[in-house]
Motif scaffolding. Structure first.
Motif, PDB file in Angstrom:
ATOM      1  N   ALA A  39      -7.213 -40.900  27.395  1.00 11.72           N
ATOM      2  CA  ALA A  39      -8.465 -40.953  28.137  1.00 11.72           C
ATOM      3  C   ALA A  39      -8.164 -41.135  29.620  1.00 11.72           C
ATOM      4  N   PRO A  40      -9.095 -40.750  30.481  1.00 12.66           N
ATOM      5  CA  PRO A  40      -8.872 -40.902  31.918  1.00 12.66           C
ATOM      6  C   PRO A  40      -8.529 -42.337  32.301  1.00 12.66           C
ATOM      7  N   GLY A  41      -7.441 -42.506  33.005  1.00 16.63           N
ATOM      8  CA  GLY A  41      -7.039 -43.815  33.461  1.00 16.63           C
ATOM      9  C   GLY A  41      -6.415 -44.714  32.424  1.00 16.63           C
ATOM     10  N   LYS A  42      -6.179 -44.157  31.238  1.00 15.34           N
ATOM     11  CA  LYS A  42      -5.609 -44.974  30.167  1.00 15.34           C
ATOM     12  C   LYS A  42      -4.309 -44.358  29.662  1.00 15.34           C
ATOM     13  N   GLU A  43      -3.558 -45.149  28.921  1.00 18.70           N
ATOM     14  CA  GLU A  43      -2.329 -44.655  28.342  1.00 18.70           C
ATOM     15  C   GLU A  43      -2.637 -43.820  27.097  1.00 18.70           C
ATOM     16  N   ARG A  44      -1.710 -42.972  26.771  1.00 21.54           N
ATOM     17  CA  ARG A  44      -1.868 -42.156  25.574  1.00 21.54           C
ATOM     18  C   ARG A  44      -1.811 -43.059  24.338  1.00 21.54           C
ATOM     19  N   GLU A  45      -2.650 -42.743  23.347  1.00 25.32           N
ATOM     20  CA  GLU A  45      -2.710 -43.573  22.150  1.00 25.32           C
ATOM     21  C   GLU A  45      -2.700 -42.722  20.888  1.00 25.32           C
ATOM     22  N   THR A  90     -13.793 -39.310  24.367  1.00 22.73           N
ATOM     23  CA  THR A  90     -13.433 -38.399  25.448  1.00 22.73           C
ATOM     24  C   THR A  90     -11.991 -38.620  25.874  1.00 22.73           C
ATOM     25  N   ALA A  91     -11.201 -37.547  25.827  1.00 22.35           N
ATOM     26  CA  ALA A  91      -9.780 -37.648  26.150  1.00 22.35           C
ATOM     27  C   ALA A  91      -9.149 -36.262  26.068  1.00 22.35           C
ATOM     28  N   VAL A  92      -7.940 -36.177  26.543  1.00 23.60           N
ATOM     29  CA  VAL A  92      -7.098 -35.021  26.256  1.00 23.60           C
ATOM     30  C   VAL A  92      -6.368 -35.325  24.952  1.00 23.60           C
ATOM     31  N   TYR A  93      -6.483 -34.425  24.008  1.00 26.63           N
ATOM     32  CA  TYR A  93      -5.875 -34.609  22.699  1.00 26.63           C
ATOM     33  C   TYR A  93      -4.590 -33.789  22.599  1.00 26.63           C
ATOM     34  N   TYR A  94      -3.553 -34.445  22.117  1.00 28.37           N
ATOM     35  CA  TYR A  94      -2.254 -33.812  21.975  1.00 28.37           C
ATOM     36  C   TYR A  94      -1.813 -33.821  20.522  1.00 28.37           C
ATOM     37  N   CYS A  95      -1.224 -32.714  20.099  1.00 29.51           N
ATOM     38  CA  CYS A  95      -0.567 -32.731  18.800  1.00 29.51           C
ATOM     39  C   CYS A  95       0.921 -32.940  19.026  1.00 29.51           C
ATOM     40  N   ALA A  96       1.570 -33.516  18.028  1.00 26.71           N
ATOM     41  CA  ALA A  96       2.980 -33.842  18.151  1.00 26.71           C
ATOM     42  C   ALA A  96       3.653 -33.699  16.796  1.00 26.71           C
ATOM     43  N   ALA A  97       4.953 -33.465  16.844  1.00 25.25           N
ATOM     44  CA  ALA A  97       5.729 -33.265  15.618  1.00 25.25           C
ATOM     45  C   ALA A  97       6.952 -34.155  15.617  1.00 25.25           C
ATOM     46  N   LYS A  98       7.219 -34.729  14.442  1.00 28.44           N
ATOM     47  CA  LYS A  98       8.403 -35.561  14.278  1.00 28.44           C
ATOM     48  C   LYS A  98       9.164 -35.092  13.058  1.00 28.44           C
ATOM     49  N   PHE A  99      10.446 -34.762  13.253  1.00 25.25           N
ATOM     50  CA  PHE A  99      11.274 -34.365  12.125  1.00 25.25           C
ATOM     51  C   PHE A  99      11.421 -35.546  11.177  1.00 25.25           C
ATOM     52  N   VAL A 122     -11.286 -32.925  25.230  1.00 22.66           N
ATOM     53  CA  VAL A 122     -12.527 -33.176  24.501  1.00 22.66           C
ATOM     54  C   VAL A 122     -13.392 -34.092  25.360  1.00 22.66           C
ATOM     55  N   THR A 123     -14.588 -33.636  25.659  1.00 20.42           N
ATOM     56  CA  THR A 123     -15.523 -34.429  26.455  1.00 20.42           C
ATOM     57  C   THR A 123     -16.792 -34.635  25.647  1.00 20.42           C
ATOM     58  N   VAL A 124     -17.160 -35.894  25.461  1.00 14.14           N
ATOM     59  CA  VAL A 124     -18.340 -36.226  24.679  1.00 14.14           C
ATOM     60  C   VAL A 124     -19.352 -36.887  25.601  1.00 14.14           C
TER      61      VAL A 124
END
Length: 126
Positions: A39-45, A90-99, A122-124
């Protein structure tokens, strides 16, 4: 593994969105997949994770019952169905992969993931 997230947009509170993450490569089924957001101004979670065999899932507490993560190993795709969206989603959503070497493991630690997509916004609105 290259990841491409899509499906973000501007919606109203209570609406639904489905995010998609397409992965390249022939070893998709060997990876635990996760969704994170920033989210804006926050760490990725962490938001959600799904095991290699799709039998295990794990969610951030605040999205339980509203978000559903799924995957299709034949199509190299992981989805995040988001229902009942709230402005706080509301945030930028990221997908990630871990072996992973175990079929049923899920992971929520950001530092554990090996590959990341570019993010989808994603903006709500309230």
């Amino acid at each position: 593994v290259q990841l491409q997230a899509s499906g973000g947009g501007l919606v109203r509170a209570g609406d639904s969105l489905r995010l998609s993450c397409a992965a390249s490569g022939r070893t998709f089924s060997r990876y635990v997949m996760g969704w994170f957001r920033q989210a804006p101004g926050k760490e990725r979670e962490f938001v959600a994770s799904i095991s290699r065999n799709a039998r295990s899932t794990y969610y951030k507490e605040s999205v339980k019952g509203r978000f559903t993560i799924s995957r299709d190993n034949a199509k190299n795709t992981v989805l995040l169905q988001m229902n009942g969206l709230k402005p706080e989603d509301t945030a930028v959503y990221y997908c990630a992969a871990k072996f992973a070497t175990e079929d049923s493991y899920v992971w929520y630690a950001e530092r554990s993931y090996d590959y990341w997509g570019q993010g989808t916004l994603v903006t709500v609105s309230s």
